[in-house]
Motif scaffolding. Sequence first.
Motif: not given
Length: 439
Positions: A250-251, A326-330, A361-363, A411-413
Amino acid sequence: MGVRCGRVEHYANAKLVEEKVFKDPVHRYIHVRDQVIWDLIATKEFQRLRRIRQLGTTYLVFHGAEHSRFNHSLGVYEIVRRITDDVFRGRSEWDEQERLLILCAALLHDLGHGPFSHAFETVFHTDHEYFTRQILLGNTEVNGVLRKVSEDFPDIVAQVIEKKYPNELVVSLISSQIDADRMDYLQRDAYYTGVSYGHFDMERILRVMRPREGKVIIKSSGMHAVEDYIMSRYQMYLQVYFHPVSRSAEVLLNNILKRAKQLNEEDYQFALEPTHFKAFFENSITIEDYLALDEYILLTYFQFWMKEKDPILSDLCSRFVNRKLFQYSNLNPEEEPERFNRLKDLFAQMGIDPEYYLYHDCTTDLPYDFYRTGKESTRLPIFLLMPNGEIRELSQESLIVDAIAGRIKSDHKVYFPKEILHDESIDANLRNELHKLIG
């Protein structure tokens, strides 16, 4: 509803000569007996929902999640039909005159969804509820069918969907914490994603539903079935709706649309002119513009835009079409602003535009409303009918629900292209620092 006499009343009460059924993997059969419902299904606006996925980009994670809002809308209609025809019929608290109204509202409640709803609405500041109303009230085939019931019937259906109809009992059937909308999409999404979390005993819940005092209530003897339903929601949110890989897709989608909009503002000469997007770029959207855009159209543009001269648009489209996510990280920029800002600086030094390649992005920004009570919720909570006649809110009686109600943490990533971590053409010192910051 204004349905009283003559030809109008005849159409409102008209039944098909022979009942029509849709085979359905969730409800087995979806039954249509009313001529109005059959005619609404046949309209081009409702058929368009076949070309809008129910779960947006989730099919890039769970490959079976190709089901549409057409499937879901029929499912919501069927649950409401069962409630009105089997559960509520003959009860003094239920007015049979509102049966057709709620069936139409259930069928049409998602009519205004655009392609990949969430990302599309974010970029173009559209509102699917607003467009649902415009489709109901505008010069559309749906409006023509509804007006054959009565001139004010389209507006009354819109009131139910907008949660402005005076009888909250009717509204609650499609918009509450235990409505037909949720009961269908949990089971349907679980089926098509192949997970087990979304299953619950809907048959038991329907058996213990009662119309009462402007809302749907549940007999306390059915509390455990409702607990199972709440736990199913809890698991589906964590495992499917908030899935970080789906959010990554979605990003990309969000950034593709944002880039196309930016290029249009800069008078960029597209190889394939974004004709279908012009009205959205210029914020001059008509119903005709809105209905002409679906996910097939978007994906066609993405295929062509993969060959655009603009390297960012071309790359983002290629990533989305070919699933190079994309990869993600907290990381929460609000809690660690220096860390996030340094990441943006590093990206800029590497020659990578952080506006399109570093995304927070945040849930809590996602369009899912987990079970909340009271003022925190936009929907009516779940009420239990106790043996002594008292009505109690569910979390007051259920330890399980009380333990999880409204307690999903944000949840922030941050999302980024994973290949930059191993790109040897980038200065080694920058890459090492990037590794430390991303973790």
